[in-house]
Design a protein around this motif. Structure first.
Motif, PDB file in Angstrom:
ATOM      1  N   LEU A 141       0.843  -1.196   0.000  1.00  0.00           N
ATOM      2  CA  LEU A 141       0.000   0.000   0.000  1.00  0.00           C
ATOM      3  C   LEU A 141       0.875   1.241   0.000  1.00  0.00           C
ATOM      4  O   LEU A 141       1.959   1.261   0.595  1.00  0.00           O
ATOM      5  CB  LEU A 141      -0.916   0.000   1.221  1.00  0.00           C
ATOM      6  CG  LEU A 141      -1.807  -1.242   1.390  1.00  0.00           C
ATOM      7  CD1 LEU A 141      -2.720  -1.078   2.605  1.00  0.00           C
ATOM      8  CD2 LEU A 141      -2.634  -1.507   0.136  1.00  0.00           C
ATOM      9  N   SER A 145      -3.807   4.929  -0.538  1.00  0.00           N
ATOM     10  CA  SER A 145      -4.314   3.579  -0.289  1.00  0.00           C
ATOM     11  C   SER A 145      -3.937   3.069   1.103  1.00  0.00           C
ATOM     12  O   SER A 145      -4.489   2.072   1.564  1.00  0.00           O
ATOM     13  CB  SER A 145      -3.783   2.602  -1.344  1.00  0.00           C
ATOM     14  OG  SER A 145      -2.390   2.379  -1.191  1.00  0.00           O
ATOM     15  N   SER A 152      -8.647   6.148   2.093  1.00  0.00           N
ATOM     16  CA  SER A 152      -8.352   4.737   1.818  1.00  0.00           C
ATOM     17  C   SER A 152      -9.577   3.883   2.110  1.00  0.00           C
ATOM     18  O   SER A 152     -10.553   4.329   2.711  1.00  0.00           O
ATOM     19  CB  SER A 152      -7.160   4.271   2.648  1.00  0.00           C
ATOM     20  OG  SER A 152      -7.451   4.334   4.033  1.00  0.00           O
TER      21      SER A 152
END
Length: 311
Positions: A141, A145, A152
């Protein structure tokens, strides 16, 4: 010391065994087998999970015979390693110790605590090592993200990974920094009723229920990564990663046929004892505590790794 026989002490061994009975994080992630391996060298089974979902022709004619299938597993050789530490205690320290304090007992338990911490680091390193997992069972990630970014999607990330795994995971393993941010994530809070939050922070039980995962394991341990004599540098043993794992509640042996991401093979029992030591005017004893184990990743397909879950 060299030249002296090591004498296991049942009293000290009892102390280090009792210490292991605490809820150690490493034992929750890669649990110890119920049955010790009989020798230092052992073999365990790796399964091809495609054989459980590949359907042959099951139709049987009136005078025909059922099609035959064969189930198989690959045997893999492994062996346990010894892990232990020792501490030399002058006899004068034992003789002059305050009432109720035995430096030998203290040394035995503190030594095994360090052995346990080393094991916890080994388990964290292998579980959070991207090389442990097949290519389709890991992701890194970054940026928006990562789960400390309000935009996210941690719920979707975990649910999608769970759905893609060949067996449903029953553990979500997190480093403390990951859990702290995940439980405060606005989308987590919004998805949980007020009964599952405390002052805007979600509880373990509430998040586990939301994600439909039986257990969330949070690694808290600190480790000093500085060399001896240098200023202490504290680092979280479990870092900023997360992993979904399928690990059965109990496993009897390395060949019992139960699929598992991993476990810990144990040879014998924990041991603690003493060796005479040439120290000081009146001599002393060298206390040693340790165990013989091997952390086994038996089925890496039964795990999914999120590297750098938070920044």
């Amino acid at each position: 010391m060299s030249g002296f026989p090591f004498t296991p002490d049942p009293r000290l061994t009892g102390l280090v065994i009792a210490h292991r009975n605490a809820a150690l994080i490493a034992d929750r992630v890669l649990p110890r087998l119920g049955m010790p391996v009989p020798t230092r060298q052992f073999r365990y089974l790796k399964f091809d999970f495609s054989q459980g979902i590949t359907i042959p022709d099951t139709k049987v004619g009136r005078k025909g015979t059922p099609n035959q299938v064969e189930f198989y597993a690959t045997e893999v050789a492994d062996q346990v390693e010894d892990y232990g530490l020792s501490d030399v205690i002058p006899n004068d320290d034992v003789t002059n110790a305050p009432t109720g304090y035995d430096p030998r007992d203290f040394a035995a338990t503190k030594l095994i605590e360090l052995v346990d911490l080393d094991r916890e680091v080994r388990v964290a390193n292998v579980v959070f090592d991207a090389a442990t997992y097949p290519s389709g069972n890991k992701e890194t990630l970054s940026g928006t993200s990562q789960w400390d970014d309000p935009d996210s999607t941690p719920i979707e990330d975990v649910q999608d990974a769970m759905d893609a795994m060949i067996m449903r995971p029953n553990k979500l393993v997190l480093g403390r920094p990951v859990w702290t941010r995940l439980r405060r994530h606005p989308k987590i809070i919004a998805a949980i009723s007020t009964s599952g939050t405390e002052s805007g922070v979600a509880t373990l039980t509430a998040v586990a229920d939301l994600l439909e995962i039986p257990e969330i394991v949070v690694g808290d341990a600190w480790v000093n990564t500085a060399k001896k004599g240098q200023t202490v540098t504290r680092t979280r043993a479990w870092g900023k990663h997360a992993a979904l794992l399928h690990v059965p509640a109990s496993l009897s042996s390395t060949t019992d046929g139960t699929p598992a991401f991993g476990y810990t093979a144990v040879y014998g029992t924990r041991v603690s004892g003493e060796t005479p030591a040439k120290v000081g005017l009146r001599g002393g004893v060298e206390i040693t505590s340790g165990e013989s184990v091997a952390e086994v990743i038996a089925s890496s397909e039964l795990g999914h790794l999120f590297t750098n879950a938070v920044s």
